[in-house]
Design a protein around this motif. Sequence first.
Motif, PDB file in Angstrom:
ATOM      1  N   ARG A  31      21.919  25.450   1.387  1.00  0.00           N
ATOM      2  CA  ARG A  31      21.727  25.644  -0.046  1.00  0.00           C
ATOM      3  C   ARG A  31      20.340  26.253  -0.320  1.00  0.00           C
ATOM      4  O   ARG A  31      20.200  27.225  -1.071  1.00  0.00           O
ATOM      5  CB  ARG A  31      21.875  24.307  -0.780  1.00  0.00           C
ATOM      6  CG  ARG A  31      21.965  24.426  -2.287  1.00  0.00           C
ATOM      7  CD  ARG A  31      22.373  23.097  -2.931  1.00  0.00           C
ATOM      8  NE  ARG A  31      23.714  22.657  -2.567  1.00  0.00           N
ATOM      9  CZ  ARG A  31      24.834  23.114  -3.154  1.00  0.00           C
ATOM     10  NH1 ARG A  31      24.758  24.004  -4.115  1.00  0.00           N
ATOM     11  NH2 ARG A  31      26.012  22.680  -2.775  1.00  0.00           N
ATOM     12  N   ASP A  48      19.207  30.274  -1.434  1.00  0.00           N
ATOM     13  CA  ASP A  48      18.310  30.531  -2.562  1.00  0.00           C
ATOM     14  C   ASP A  48      17.115  31.358  -2.112  1.00  0.00           C
ATOM     15  O   ASP A  48      16.693  32.281  -2.788  1.00  0.00           O
ATOM     16  CB  ASP A  48      17.808  29.197  -3.157  1.00  0.00           C
ATOM     17  CG  ASP A  48      18.894  28.527  -3.978  1.00  0.00           C
ATOM     18  OD1 ASP A  48      19.857  29.227  -4.358  1.00  0.00           O
ATOM     19  OD2 ASP A  48      18.794  27.314  -4.221  1.00  0.00           O
ATOM     20  N   GLU A  74      28.344  41.032  -1.882  1.00  0.00           N
ATOM     21  CA  GLU A  74      27.698  40.405  -3.032  1.00  0.00           C
ATOM     22  C   GLU A  74      27.712  38.884  -2.834  1.00  0.00           C
ATOM     23  O   GLU A  74      28.735  38.312  -2.473  1.00  0.00           O
ATOM     24  CB  GLU A  74      28.492  40.782  -4.298  1.00  0.00           C
ATOM     25  CG  GLU A  74      27.793  40.462  -5.589  1.00  0.00           C
ATOM     26  CD  GLU A  74      26.478  41.233  -5.746  1.00  0.00           C
ATOM     27  OE1 GLU A  74      25.517  40.637  -6.242  1.00  0.00           O
ATOM     28  OE2 GLU A  74      26.443  42.432  -5.372  1.00  0.00           O
ATOM     29  N   THR A  86      28.215  36.091  -4.314  1.00  0.00           N
ATOM     30  CA  THR A  86      28.756  35.459  -5.521  1.00  0.00           C
ATOM     31  C   THR A  86      28.641  33.946  -5.416  1.00  0.00           C
ATOM     32  O   THR A  86      28.446  33.397  -4.338  1.00  0.00           O
ATOM     33  CB  THR A  86      30.246  35.801  -5.684  1.00  0.00           C
ATOM     34  OG1 THR A  86      30.928  35.333  -4.505  1.00  0.00           O
ATOM     35  CG2 THR A  86      30.459  37.296  -5.801  1.00  0.00           C
ATOM     36  N   GLU A  87      28.798  33.282  -6.564  1.00  0.00           N
ATOM     37  CA  GLU A  87      28.767  31.815  -6.560  1.00  0.00           C
ATOM     38  C   GLU A  87      29.850  31.265  -5.643  1.00  0.00           C
ATOM     39  O   GLU A  87      29.650  30.289  -4.917  1.00  0.00           O
ATOM     40  CB  GLU A  87      28.963  31.264  -7.983  1.00  0.00           C
ATOM     41  CG  GLU A  87      27.691  31.297  -8.813  1.00  0.00           C
ATOM     42  CD  GLU A  87      26.485  30.683  -8.109  1.00  0.00           C
ATOM     43  OE1 GLU A  87      26.580  29.516  -7.672  1.00  0.00           O
ATOM     44  OE2 GLU A  87      25.456  31.389  -7.960  1.00  0.00           O
ATOM     45  N   ASP A  88      31.003  31.931  -5.686  1.00  0.00           N
ATOM     46  CA  ASP A  88      32.114  31.475  -4.874  1.00  0.00           C
ATOM     47  C   ASP A  88      31.774  31.562  -3.387  1.00  0.00           C
ATOM     48  O   ASP A  88      31.996  30.619  -2.625  1.00  0.00           O
ATOM     49  CB  ASP A  88      33.358  32.325  -5.180  1.00  0.00           C
ATOM     50  CG  ASP A  88      34.491  32.009  -4.234  1.00  0.00           C
ATOM     51  OD1 ASP A  88      34.975  30.861  -4.275  1.00  0.00           O
ATOM     52  OD2 ASP A  88      34.886  32.884  -3.438  1.00  0.00           O
ATOM     53  N   LYS A 121      28.794  31.694  -2.072  1.00  0.00           N
ATOM     54  CA  LYS A 121      27.734  30.735  -1.798  1.00  0.00           C
ATOM     55  C   LYS A 121      28.302  29.338  -1.545  1.00  0.00           C
ATOM     56  O   LYS A 121      27.960  28.678  -0.573  1.00  0.00           O
ATOM     57  CB  LYS A 121      26.769  30.653  -2.998  1.00  0.00           C
ATOM     58  CG  LYS A 121      25.572  31.565  -2.888  1.00  0.00           C
ATOM     59  CD  LYS A 121      24.713  31.525  -4.142  1.00  0.00           C
ATOM     60  CE  LYS A 121      23.585  30.534  -4.051  1.00  0.00           C
ATOM     61  NZ  LYS A 121      22.506  30.833  -5.042  1.00  0.00           N
ATOM     62  N   GLU A 122      29.182  28.921  -2.429  1.00  0.00           N
ATOM     63  CA  GLU A 122      29.741  27.577  -2.288  1.00  0.00           C
ATOM     64  C   GLU A 122      30.545  27.443  -1.007  1.00  0.00           C
ATOM     65  O   GLU A 122      30.491  26.422  -0.321  1.00  0.00           O
ATOM     66  CB  GLU A 122      30.605  27.211  -3.511  1.00  0.00           C
ATOM     67  CG  GLU A 122      29.772  26.813  -4.722  1.00  0.00           C
ATOM     68  CD  GLU A 122      28.645  25.822  -4.396  1.00  0.00           C
ATOM     69  OE1 GLU A 122      28.930  24.772  -3.794  1.00  0.00           O
ATOM     70  OE2 GLU A 122      27.468  26.116  -4.717  1.00  0.00           O
ATOM     71  N   ARG A 123      31.283  28.493  -0.685  1.00  0.00           N
ATOM     72  CA  ARG A 123      32.098  28.434   0.523  1.00  0.00           C
ATOM     73  C   ARG A 123      31.214  28.263   1.757  1.00  0.00           C
ATOM     74  O   ARG A 123      31.518  27.510   2.673  1.00  0.00           O
ATOM     75  CB  ARG A 123      32.937  29.708   0.652  1.00  0.00           C
ATOM     76  CG  ARG A 123      34.419  29.382   0.553  1.00  0.00           C
ATOM     77  CD  ARG A 123      35.291  30.522   0.961  1.00  0.00           C
ATOM     78  NE  ARG A 123      35.203  31.635   0.015  1.00  0.00           N
ATOM     79  CZ  ARG A 123      35.756  32.811   0.253  1.00  0.00           C
ATOM     80  NH1 ARG A 123      36.379  33.044   1.401  1.00  0.00           N
ATOM     81  NH2 ARG A 123      35.661  33.787  -0.628  1.00  0.00           N
ATOM     82  N   ASN A 150      33.799  36.064   3.259  1.00  0.00           N
ATOM     83  CA  ASN A 150      34.104  36.578   1.919  1.00  0.00           C
ATOM     84  C   ASN A 150      35.522  37.150   1.840  1.00  0.00           C
ATOM     85  O   ASN A 150      36.220  36.983   0.851  1.00  0.00           O
ATOM     86  CB  ASN A 150      33.086  37.667   1.553  1.00  0.00           C
ATOM     87  CG  ASN A 150      33.063  37.958   0.064  1.00  0.00           C
ATOM     88  OD1 ASN A 150      33.139  37.047  -0.759  1.00  0.00           O
ATOM     89  ND2 ASN A 150      32.974  39.234  -0.282  1.00  0.00           N
TER      90      ASN A 150
END
Lengths: 317, 317
Positions: free
Chosen positions: A245, A249, A266, A268-270, A272-274, B205
């Motif tokens: 995490r 960042d 890119e 993306t939030e998705d 990142k979470e994955r 991704n």
Amino acid sequence: MANNSNKIGVVGTGVIGNGWIARFLAKGYNVVAFDPAEGAEGNTRRLMERIWPTLEDMGVAQEASMDKLKFVNTIKETVEDAAYVQENVPERENLKKEVLQEIDEHLKPEGIIGSSTSGITATTLQEGLRNPERLIVAHPFNPVYILPLVEVVGGEKTKKTVIEQAKALFTEVDMKPLVIHQEIEGHVADRLMEALWREALHIVNDGVATTDEVDRAITYGAGLRWALMGPFMTFHMAGGDAGMRHMLDQFGPALKLPWTKLVAPELTEDLKERVIEGCESSGQGKTVAELEEKRNEFLVKQLELVSDYWPLFNKTE
Amino acid sequence: MANNSNKIGVVGTGVIGNGWIARFLAKGYNVVAFDPAEGAEGNTRRLMERIWPTLEDMGVAQEASMDKLKFVNTIKETVEDAAYVQENVPERENLKKEVLQEIDEHLKPEGIIGSSTSGITATTLQEGLRNPERLIVAHPFNPVYILPLVEVVGGEKTKKTVIEQAKALFTEVDMKPLVIHQEIEGHVADRLMEALWREALHIVNDGVATTDEVDRAITYGAGLRWALMGPFMTFHMAGGDAGMRHMLDQFGPALKLPWTKLVAPELTEDLKERVIEGCESSGQGKTVAELEEKRNEFLVKQLELVSDYWPLFNKTE
């Protein structure tokens, strides 16, 4: 294997085919091999003689013997009554399809066919087979008789049970089968290696470093960690207590920088979470400090081991 | 070091700064550190306590002691009388420049300054320094107290003797300095890692594999080889008896295939020759079979070592 045969057929005995032969022989299988190239049998047998002590160091099955290898003159003889056939002919689609069709024709219905291809999909190779449901890609890594990874990929027509049976066979011969659920060129491992390889070629091509310098940039650094942790866990560890995490960042913005010639996706939030969840799950709820302790313990031993091999032949730096 | 001081200054004590502190302490140096973050000293001291047994396993100098670490409250006190100062503040150009200027102002002229930056060039960091000739990039790898690689890059104004002195210092603390002769973002090792990392992110991704599967595609395969051989020697070995020459003939065309999202350089005759000659030179005139024997010997031991660490915490596969 489910069909109770102890016979493995190997078609094509180059570096990869021979690696498969060695692995199956070491585990006590009967191996029948075919390669039309002049002197193929001699080459294979000389290699087996050379590496047998290595195989013994790793532990061979009680019933294992080099005598359980037989060379024959046709694909038909290679595959008849085999439980499993591994195809390792040159990476040309038409040639592979032709060979696979011939294997398919003579192999009993419950036999399984694996192709060592790195760049052709199972779905493509299934075209024209009478029993396409028993074909998989089984992509190993050199040296096949030592490295445990084998990527297992089914095509559109592959039966799920065939993948399960193949996984069981590979596990039996001490491999680590990794089932890939999407068919892409280069599967997963070769894509990663190819990215590294292309970047390495760019670096040499641009005159930034020599091949030897590039190699040392790996062996003395990240290469020491990669036997224990792939890119995700490596960066999870680099993030400090907050792991991936924090890492995303802090270094996420670097994805936009020209640090390689490879354009990044890119973040993306998705995505990142994955990535974060994946790392946390791989970490099995351990803190980064706990993982660190294990990693350090490994790295100290790793360093002790490799220091005997750097440089390979007492090269002066 | 040439200037006869046993004092090392460390500015910035995050993961990397702390790694440098541990490495220098283990080799018996006096280390003076500064970080404005709340609780920095406590964090560093707790880490040292935690990893000291690891450092001892690797062998610490007779005079080494955790007591030789002192935290101070200003950059001035950190660098006064130091032989060498390592800067590890966050990767923001303006911040780094400001800090480096302050280090430069207070460090005696014969002291050397190294920056841990991965993405900013030494030439950029030299802007505004009174003594730019003593600044280098010294880019290490996590964990700095175990991994030996440090990339050493001079800027346009760096004196050659400074690079030589820094190399000598890093060698003294058991590192493997790799001097990079061209300034590019990410230097060499991070470019390679970043290429792998970006490809890994693309794979996740695109939903081809999970982070855990990507990691396993490395650890069970290529990762086992990379501590011994970088990408060039790895592929030299994959080429059979003719090594890289055969490899480029056989797999060169794959460079044009969509095996990664990274576009490959044109495989010109010049690039081919550079790569082939580089590998042959790294191979020190040994045949691929001779290299293979060494590699196998290493890999068998490597496999023995890592098998105790797979999975890290008895994860069920």
